[in-house]
Scaffold this motif. Structure first.
Motif, PDB file in Angstrom:
ATOM      1  N   SER A   1       0.720  -1.230  -0.070  1.00 31.44           N
ATOM      2  CA  SER A   1      -0.018  -0.075  -0.115  1.00 31.44           C
ATOM      3  C   SER A   1       0.866   1.419   0.109  1.00 31.44           C
ATOM      4  CB  SER A   1      -1.054  -0.060   1.058  1.00 31.44           C
ATOM      5  OG  SER A   1      -1.793   0.912   1.038  1.00 31.44           O
ATOM      6  N   PRO A   2       1.978   1.411   0.878  1.00 29.06           N
ATOM      7  CA  PRO A   2       2.614   2.785   0.829  1.00 29.06           C
ATOM      8  C   PRO A   2       3.431   2.729  -0.276  1.00 29.06           C
ATOM      9  CG  PRO A   2       3.532   1.280   2.572  1.00 29.06           C
ATOM     10  CD  PRO A   2       2.047   0.514   2.122  1.00 29.06           C
ATOM     11  N   LEU A   3       3.984   1.735  -0.965  1.00 28.03           N
ATOM     12  CA  LEU A   3       4.829   1.790  -2.223  1.00 28.03           C
ATOM     13  C   LEU A   3       3.904   2.448  -3.114  1.00 28.03           C
ATOM     14  CD1 LEU A   3       6.692  -1.724  -1.689  1.00 28.03           C
ATOM     15  CD2 LEU A   3       7.710   0.376  -2.361  1.00 28.03           C
ATOM     16  N   ARG A   4       2.674   1.833  -3.203  1.00 27.01           N
ATOM     17  CA  ARG A   4       1.572   2.452  -4.416  1.00 27.01           C
ATOM     18  C   ARG A   4       1.402   3.869  -4.176  1.00 27.01           C
ATOM     19  NH1 ARG A   4       2.161  -0.382  -8.852  1.00 27.01           N
ATOM     20  NH2 ARG A   4       0.985  -2.166  -8.832  1.00 27.01           N
ATOM     21  N   TYR A   5       0.889   4.243  -2.840  1.00 25.40           N
ATOM     22  CA  TYR A   5       0.816   5.433  -2.405  1.00 25.40           C
ATOM     23  C   TYR A   5       1.852   6.709  -2.768  1.00 25.40           C
ATOM     24  CZ  TYR A   5      -1.095   9.291   0.725  1.00 25.40           C
ATOM     25  OH  TYR A   5      -1.646  10.379   1.342  1.00 25.40           O
ATOM     26  N   ALA A   6       3.079   6.094  -2.564  1.00 24.96           N
ATOM     27  CA  ALA A   6       4.082   7.140  -2.834  1.00 24.96           C
ATOM     28  C   ALA A   6       4.592   7.061  -4.388  1.00 24.96           C
ATOM     29  CB  ALA A   6       5.338   6.500  -2.084  1.00 24.96           C
ATOM     30  N   GLY A   7       3.883   6.116  -5.238  1.00 27.47           N
ATOM     31  CA  GLY A   7       4.065   6.128  -6.524  1.00 27.47           C
ATOM     32  C   GLY A   7       5.429   5.691  -6.962  1.00 27.47           C
ATOM     33  N   VAL A   8       5.878   4.844  -6.336  1.00 27.99           N
ATOM     34  CA  VAL A   8       7.249   4.053  -6.506  1.00 27.99           C
ATOM     35  C   VAL A   8       7.138   3.609  -7.852  1.00 27.99           C
ATOM     36  CG1 VAL A   8       8.975   2.231  -5.910  1.00 27.99           C
ATOM     37  CG2 VAL A   8       7.857   3.722  -4.379  1.00 27.99           C
ATOM     38  N   LYS A   9       8.530   3.938  -8.598  1.00 22.60           N
ATOM     39  CA  LYS A   9       8.116   3.453 -10.143  1.00 22.60           C
ATOM     40  C   LYS A   9       9.754   2.934 -10.474  1.00 22.60           C
ATOM     41  CE  LYS A   9       9.101   7.940 -11.564  1.00 22.60           C
ATOM     42  NZ  LYS A   9       9.562   8.540 -10.276  1.00 22.60           N
ATOM     43  N   LYS A  10       9.818   2.470 -11.716  1.00 21.94           N
ATOM     44  CA  LYS A  10      10.852   1.742 -12.395  1.00 21.94           C
ATOM     45  C   LYS A  10      12.114   2.753 -12.063  1.00 21.94           C
ATOM     46  CE  LYS A  10      11.960  -0.284 -16.923  1.00 21.94           C
ATOM     47  NZ  LYS A  10      13.161  -1.132 -16.518  1.00 21.94           N
ATOM     48  N   GLY A  11      13.366   2.308 -11.911  1.00 24.36           N
ATOM     49  CA  GLY A  11      14.364   3.130 -11.630  1.00 24.36           C
ATOM     50  C   GLY A  11      14.658   4.055 -10.395  1.00 24.36           C
ATOM     51  N   ASP A  12      13.302   4.008  -9.595  1.00 25.92           N
ATOM     52  CA  ASP A  12      13.687   4.657  -8.241  1.00 25.92           C
ATOM     53  C   ASP A  12      14.383   3.996  -7.250  1.00 25.92           C
ATOM     54  OD1 ASP A  12      11.868   6.569  -8.914  1.00 25.92           O
ATOM     55  OD2 ASP A  12      10.035   5.865  -7.703  1.00 25.92           O
ATOM     56  N   LYS A  13      15.196   4.819  -6.624  1.00 21.67           N
ATOM     57  CA  LYS A  13      16.018   4.087  -5.481  1.00 21.67           C
ATOM     58  C   LYS A  13      15.150   3.940  -4.137  1.00 21.67           C
ATOM     59  CE  LYS A  13      20.715   5.133  -7.348  1.00 21.67           C
ATOM     60  NZ  LYS A  13      19.942   5.339  -8.800  1.00 21.67           N
ATOM     61  N   VAL A  14      15.164   2.729  -3.682  1.00 20.99           N
ATOM     62  CA  VAL A  14      14.252   2.573  -2.463  1.00 20.99           C
ATOM     63  C   VAL A  14      15.014   1.835  -1.320  1.00 20.99           C
ATOM     64  CG1 VAL A  14      12.241   0.985  -1.826  1.00 20.99           C
ATOM     65  CG2 VAL A  14      12.015   2.219  -3.776  1.00 20.99           C
ATOM     66  N   GLY A  15      14.746   2.343  -0.151  1.00 21.62           N
ATOM     67  CA  GLY A  15      15.249   1.675   0.989  1.00 21.62           C
ATOM     68  C   GLY A  15      14.325   1.019   1.984  1.00 21.62           C
ATOM     69  N   VAL A  16      14.664  -0.222   2.398  1.00 21.30           N
ATOM     70  CA  VAL A  16      13.652  -1.152   3.153  1.00 21.30           C
ATOM     71  C   VAL A  16      14.451  -1.069   4.328  1.00 21.30           C
ATOM     72  CG1 VAL A  16      12.403  -3.382   3.531  1.00 21.30           C
ATOM     73  CG2 VAL A  16      12.818  -2.057   1.084  1.00 21.30           C
TER      74      VAL A  16
ATOM     75  N   GLU B   1      -6.563  -6.400  -4.663  1.00 19.70           N
ATOM     76  CA  GLU B   1      -5.543  -5.818  -5.893  1.00 19.70           C
ATOM     77  C   GLU B   1      -4.012  -6.654  -5.276  1.00 19.70           C
ATOM     78  OE1 GLU B   1      -5.369  -1.620  -6.570  1.00 19.70           O
ATOM     79  OE2 GLU B   1      -3.154  -1.931  -6.832  1.00 19.70           O
ATOM     80  N   MET B   2      -3.696  -6.288  -4.119  1.00 22.69           N
ATOM     81  CA  MET B   2      -2.481  -6.804  -3.831  1.00 22.69           C
ATOM     82  C   MET B   2      -2.460  -8.142  -3.916  1.00 22.69           C
ATOM     83  SD  MET B   2      -1.154  -8.568  -0.835  1.00 22.69           S
ATOM     84  CE  MET B   2      -2.526  -8.384  -0.125  1.00 22.69           C
ATOM     85  N   LEU B   3      -3.442  -9.072  -3.475  1.00 18.34           N
ATOM     86  CA  LEU B   3      -3.441 -10.545  -3.551  1.00 18.34           C
ATOM     87  C   LEU B   3      -3.408 -10.843  -5.120  1.00 18.34           C
ATOM     88  CD1 LEU B   3      -6.022 -12.219  -1.225  1.00 18.34           C
ATOM     89  CD2 LEU B   3      -3.621 -12.666  -1.623  1.00 18.34           C
ATOM     90  N   ASP B   4      -4.093 -10.277  -5.850  1.00 15.42           N
ATOM     91  CA  ASP B   4      -4.130 -10.736  -7.363  1.00 15.42           C
ATOM     92  C   ASP B   4      -2.879 -10.414  -7.726  1.00 15.42           C
ATOM     93  OD1 ASP B   4      -6.767 -11.195  -6.682  1.00 15.42           O
ATOM     94  OD2 ASP B   4      -7.567  -9.467  -7.752  1.00 15.42           O
ATOM     95  N   TYR B   5      -2.220  -9.196  -7.476  1.00 16.69           N
ATOM     96  CA  TYR B   5      -0.989  -9.012  -8.037  1.00 16.69           C
ATOM     97  C   TYR B   5       0.255  -9.764  -7.633  1.00 16.69           C
ATOM     98  CZ  TYR B   5       3.142  -5.861  -9.030  1.00 16.69           C
ATOM     99  OH  TYR B   5       4.369  -5.614  -9.430  1.00 16.69           O
ATOM    100  N   SER B   6       0.144 -10.198  -6.490  1.00 17.48           N
ATOM    101  CA  SER B   6       1.059 -11.002  -5.839  1.00 17.48           C
ATOM    102  C   SER B   6       1.025 -12.591  -6.471  1.00 17.48           C
ATOM    103  CB  SER B   6       0.857 -11.247  -4.277  1.00 17.48           C
ATOM    104  OG  SER B   6       0.927  -9.974  -3.679  1.00 17.48           O
ATOM    105  N   VAL B   7      -0.100 -12.893  -6.494  1.00 22.03           N
ATOM    106  CA  VAL B   7      -0.233 -14.446  -7.113  1.00 22.03           C
ATOM    107  C   VAL B   7       0.146 -14.215  -8.619  1.00 22.03           C
ATOM    108  CG1 VAL B   7      -1.967 -16.187  -7.577  1.00 22.03           C
ATOM    109  CG2 VAL B   7      -1.920 -15.052  -5.364  1.00 22.03           C
TER     110      VAL B   7
END
Ligand code: NDP
Ligand code: ZN
Length: 378
Positions: free
Chosen positions: A191-206, A330-336
């Motif tokens: 949910s927060p990855l989507r909310y923040a609009g993370v996209k291809k090429g972004d640098k993400v820290g976990v 949506e997340m479940l469908d996407y994950s599977v």
């Protein structure tokens, strides 16, 4: 006769319904509860509410163990009521439906996450973000305003009754034994990855590479981001790279931080214990965003100073709680569809085995989520 059955009989006498009739309506359940703060698990028998017209009854097959369960059991977020049956990562089979239920039939596979009801009318509910409804009923240890204020009990049990709209459909072909953790660890990071609009090429820290963190890595990698993992030891370096992270930072090794200031578009913190959020804030680029989902014990709650917000200005920090039901589907469908699953270790439905799993979560020995095989309950 246990206390729950006594209460059913008492209610039945008061309402003029025969005890037998009422007992048939309520659903008998058994599972595992802790009876006191930080106590160990013990078998527990109780009843769930009768299946209403819009409800489904689910036979629970799998229940994940989330770090939130440990926070609750240990009263780390405030004084709890006991006995408590935790568990909000639930997968099972529908074994009963109310007469108005349209989206499930007996035999379907269904999932239940952190909430089981909400008001349906407030701005949060209308926006499909039921988790922010002020009347939201959490899956366990929440007083259910819509059902006589009874205390809810969670998924470390053999069955549950929920409103149809709070059950999600398990997509065909899903690896059932791995699905349960998606219902909390999955949605809370998706949910927060989507909310923040993370996209291809972004640098993400976990930050925090446990149950939630290893899901965040997989979603960020799937979105095309370049991912750096932060955790406290060397032990998970290999797993991070296996899941597609390009860098691993052991937060106890200052040299690992070299060159990271001002380098991330997005950071998600899943850390469950005390830490300094400002150290992550300064690693954000200008206009970068940081989502906080890890919720440490109240007596160890980190704070962030106004000075660090101002001196690292034009970076956004936001909190995020699970995700709404529509987004969970949506997340479940996407994950599977994309083969994104947690790494799970299956344990038996046994009180001592759950105690042992809790110890290993606290010791950092879990890789990465314990799932209780509820079918093995004796
Ligand atoms: P886990 O215990 O599975 O994972 C936490 C990870 O963080 C572990 O790998 C742990 O390492 C690591 N860690 C601990 N301290 C630090 C630190 N200072 N810096 C970096 N890493 C650290 O927990 P979960 O993933 O299940 O849950 C994480 C948190 O998220 C909990 O507080 C939980 O309550 C919260 N949560 C919040 C939700 C929400 O809606 N916002 C929903 C679900 C959970 P090690 O184990 O080696 O100590
Ligand atoms: Zn959880």
């Amino acid at each position: 006769m246990n206390i729950n059955i006594l209460m059913v009989v008492a209610c039945a006498l008061l309402s003029g319904v025969s005890a037998d009739e009422n007992r048939q309506e309520r659903v008998p359940a058994k599972g595992f509860a802790v009876y006191e703060e930080k106590g160990s698990f013990q078998p527990f028998e109780f009843t769930r509410r009768a299946v209403g017209d819009g409800d489904v009854q689910i036979e629970i097959l799998y229940a994940g163990i989330c770090h939130s369960d440990l926070h609750h059991v240990r009263s780390e977020w405030g004084k709890e009521e006991y006995p408590m049956v935790p568990g909000h990562e639930i997968v099972g089979r529908v074994v009963g439906v109310g007469k108005d239920v349209t989206s499930f039939k007996v035999g379907d596979m269904a999932g239940v996450g952190c909430m089981v009801d909400s008001c349906s009318e407030c701005p949060a509910c209308v926006a499909h973000k039921e988790q922010y409804c002020k009347d939201v009923v959490l899956t366990y240890h929440s007083h259910d305003r819509f059902h006589g204020n009874e205390l809810t009990q969670g998924g470390y049990s053999d069955r549950i009754v929920v409103a149809e709209k709070f059950a999600v459909k398990i997509p065909q072909g899903a690896h059932l034994e791995k699905v349960a953790p998606l219902l909390c660890a999955g949605i809370t990071t998706y949910s927060p990855l989507r909310y923040a609009g993370v996209k291809k090429g972004d640098k993400v820290g976990v930050a925090g590479f446990g149950g939630l963190g290893h899901m965040a890595v997989q979603y960020a990698v799937a979105l095309g981001a370049e991912v750096t993992v932060f955790d406290v030891s060397e032990e998970k370096r290999g797993a991070a790279s296996e899941l597609g992270a390009v860098r691993y930072v052991n937060v106890n090794k200052p040299s690992d931080f070299q060159g990271l200031d001002g380098s991330f578009d997005f950071i998600i913190s899943t850390i469950p214990s005390g830490y300094d959020p400002a150290m992550y804030l300064k690693m954000l680029k200008m206009d970068g965003q940081m989502a906080i989902v890890g919720l440490p014990a109240f007596d160890k709650m980190p704070t962030i100073s106004l000075a660090s917000l101002i001196f690292q200005g034009n970076r956004k920090v936001f909190g995020s709680q699970i995700g709404g039901i529509r987004e969970t589907q949506e997340m479940l469908d996407y994950s599977v569809e994309n083969g994104i699953y947690p790494w799970v270790e299956m344990i038996e439905a046994d009180a001592a085995a759950i105690d042992e799993a809790y110890r290993k979560v606290l010791d950092g020995a879990v890789k990465f989520r314990y799932v209780i095989d509820m079918k093995t309950m004796k």
